[in-house]
Design an enzyme around this catalytic site. Structure first.
Site, PDB file in Angstrom:
ATOM      1  NE  ARG A  14      -2.314  -2.014   3.162  1.00  0.00           N
ATOM      2  CZ  ARG A  14      -2.742  -2.252   4.405  1.00  0.00           C
ATOM      3  NH1 ARG A  14      -3.792  -1.602   4.878  1.00  0.00           N
ATOM      4  NH2 ARG A  14      -2.111  -3.112   5.171  1.00  0.00           N
ATOM      5  CD  GLN A  72       8.206 -14.402   6.837  1.00  0.00           C
ATOM      6  OE1 GLN A  72       8.319 -13.176   6.834  1.00  0.00           O
ATOM      7  NE2 GLN A  72       7.142 -15.017   7.322  1.00  0.00           N
ATOM      8  CE  LYS A 348      34.458  24.862  -2.223  1.00  0.00           C
ATOM      9  NZ  LYS A 348      35.194  24.209  -3.304  1.00  0.00           N
ATOM     10  CE1 TYR A 363      31.398  29.237  -4.632  1.00  0.00           C
ATOM     11  CE2 TYR A 363      33.232  29.823  -6.052  1.00  0.00           C
ATOM     12  CZ  TYR A 363      32.624  28.943  -5.180  1.00  0.00           C
ATOM     13  OH  TYR A 363      33.248  27.779  -4.836  1.00  0.00           O
ATOM     14  CG  ASN A 383      36.732  27.940  -6.497  1.00  0.00           C
ATOM     15  OD1 ASN A 383      36.084  28.268  -7.492  1.00  0.00           O
ATOM     16  ND2 ASN A 383      36.285  27.096  -5.601  1.00  0.00           N
ATOM     17  CB  ALA A 420      34.779  48.700  -8.751  1.00  0.00           C
ATOM     18  NE  ARG A 437      38.638  50.489 -13.337  1.00  0.00           N
ATOM     19  CZ  ARG A 437      38.311  50.946 -12.130  1.00  0.00           C
ATOM     20  NH1 ARG A 437      37.753  50.129 -11.254  1.00  0.00           N
ATOM     21  NH2 ARG A 437      38.521  52.190 -11.809  1.00  0.00           N
TER      22      ARG A 437
END
Ligand code: UD1
Ligand code: CA
Length: 451
Positions: A14, A72, A348, A363, A383, A420, A437
């Site tokens: 069931r 069984q 992480k 991240y 990374n 930046a 940059r």
């Protein structure tokens, strides 16, 4: 000597599942593991597990030191299942019979039951139900002793009015099982060898049947379908919630709380609705967790505020940190006191020093970040080179401008600044400004294209 027998050979048709029924979880743990854990608290000499359907799978996923598995092959009934274990039982032992699909049985109750049985006494667990329909009724004699279990279909109107019913749990001497099991027959509605029939056999053989009555219905509740599983899950969660509230935790709505593991909380913590705790989670004092958070295997320090919709996994969050909303804190994240990790930030394997901030859209992985560092919006630690993971080291008081990419391995010295929009591929010494940059050009008189 005590030996436990857990019946778990049935298919559980069931449930409509490919997973063996007893492997379905309550609070994130297979039903059968709940039964094993409670049984183990009695330190029985052996725990016999009767398996049939899904035996291989169960064997791989369930474990305990004193486990002995009996197969069984055909499921001819609970009496037949116990019969398969008979040759393995020590002659002088007491058998405690449990069910793999009745997961919340309490060790205390099992102890009371086991303590009552001896060679002359069978101990039976009963419960009173407001609606006993469907269950075998406990019929008692003038002395108040259990005389028989009468199945619903065979019961007289007076017997039907009895609301004390059989749970199936019993403790019985191996010696008597050896005498009575061969006498069972399958002449009944389901054509099965019923273990329950040993009660009447015990009485007719001059044994006493003593009963233990439990006041906790949930602990004898069997699961046959997913509705019953869901109901028992809710009951179990409510029990956990009540226990935590009794210990001083505020749950803004205990009906919207889920713990699938071990949650401990210091004083005056508050948990808002729809939070899920998994594995081992420790909250310090004055922790505030807003709605819809998922926290697994984590330690959360005093005064931490976790904002809504945050996911934290295998992490350590120091005192007074602010996390989220919408932060994803992955394994190996370790934040020091007063750090802030804001919305849409993923971390992480990252050490974040005291008072450092990663407030928006970043991240940060495989990173060591010192104290009082500011990581601007949209910063990414690059990374992974496609094969290996590399480390980013950022010393104290660094300011990382928004939209920077730090290509690891790379080290940023104390007090350094990153302009930046920089893609940083080389180390930056202490106090230097790193700019990587294109310089901006402004062109005069620019004509936009026309239609
Ligand atoms: C059984 C009991 C009932 C008790 C209930 C508790 C009998 C006749 N009835 O009823 O008194 O209230 O459990 O939930 O004993 N199993 C085997 N081999 C078999 C048959 C069953 O191992 O041949 C196992 C099943 O996997 C299950 C347990 O025994 O874990 C109970 O079997 P089930 O068929 O569900 O019995 P119930 O009708 O629930
Ligand atoms: Ca059942």
């Amino acid at each position: 000597m005590l030996e436990a027998i857990i019946l778990a050979a049935g298919k559980g048709t069931r449930m409509k599942s490919n997973l063996p029924k007893v492997m379905h979880p309550i609070a994130g743990k297979p039903m059968l593991q709940h039964v094993l854990d409670s049984t183990a608290e009695l330190s029985p000499e052996k725990i016999h597990l009767v398996l049939g359907h899904g035996a291989e799978f169960i064997r791989e996923h369930i474990g305990h030191a004193s486990l002995a598995i009996t197969l069984q092959e055909q499921q001819l009934g609970t009496g037949h299942a116990v019969m398969q274990v008979l040759p393995k039982l020590a002659p002088d032992s007491t058998a405690l019979i449990l069910y793999g699909d009745v997961p919340l049985i309490r060790a205390d109750t099992l102890k009371r039951l086991a303590g009552l049985a001896d060679t002359k006494t069978v101990a039976l667990l009963t419960v009173r139900l407001p609606d006993p329909s469907g269950y075998g009724r406990i019929v008692r004699d003038a002395q108040g002793e259990v005389a028989a279990i009468v199945e619903q279909k065979d019961a007289s109107p007076e017997q039907l009015a009895i609301n004390e019913v059989n749970t199936g749990f019993m403790a019985i001497s191996a010696d008597f099982l050896r005498q009575c099991l061969p006498q069972l027959n399958n002449r009944n509605a389901q054509g099965e060898y019923y273990l329950t029939d040993v009660i009447a056999l015990a009485r007719s053989s001059g044994l006493t049947v003593k009963s233990v009555e439990t006041a906790f219905t949930y602990e004898v509740q069997g699961i046959n379908n997913r509705r019953q599983q869901a109901q028992l899950e809710r009951q179990y969660q409510m029990l956990l919630a009540n226990r935590l509230m009794d210990e001083g935790l505020t749950l803004l709505d205990p009906t919207r709380f889920d713990c699938r593991g071990q949650l401990t909380a210091g004083s005056d913590c508050v948990v808002d609705v729809n939070c899920v705790f998994e594995g081992t989670v420790r909250l310090g004092n004055n922790v505030h967790i807003e709605a819809n958070c998922m926290i697994r295997d984590a330690t959360i320090g005093d005064g931490v505020h976790i904002h809504a919709n945050t996911v934290i996994e295998e992490a350590e969050i120091g005192a007074d940190c602010h996390i989220g909303p919408f932060a994803r804190i992955r394994p190996g994240s370790n934040f020091s006191r007063g750090a802030r990790v804001g919305n849409f930030v993923e971390t992480k394997k990252t050490l974040l020093g005291e008072g450092s901030k990663i407030n928006h859209l970043s991240y940060v992985g495989d990173a060591e970040i010192g104290a009082n560092v500011n990581i601007g919006a949209g910063t990414i630690t690059c990374n992974y080179d496609g094969v290996n993971k590399h480390k980013t080291r950022i010393h104290d008081h660094v300011f990382v401008g928004s939209n920077s990419a730090l290509v690891a391995p790379v080290e940023i010295g104390e007090g350094a600044t990153i302009a930046a929009g920089s893609t940083i591929t080389q180390n930056i010494q202490a106090q230097q400004l790193g700019v990587a940059r294109e310089r901006q050009r402004n062109i005069d008189g620019w004509q936009r294209p026309k239609k």
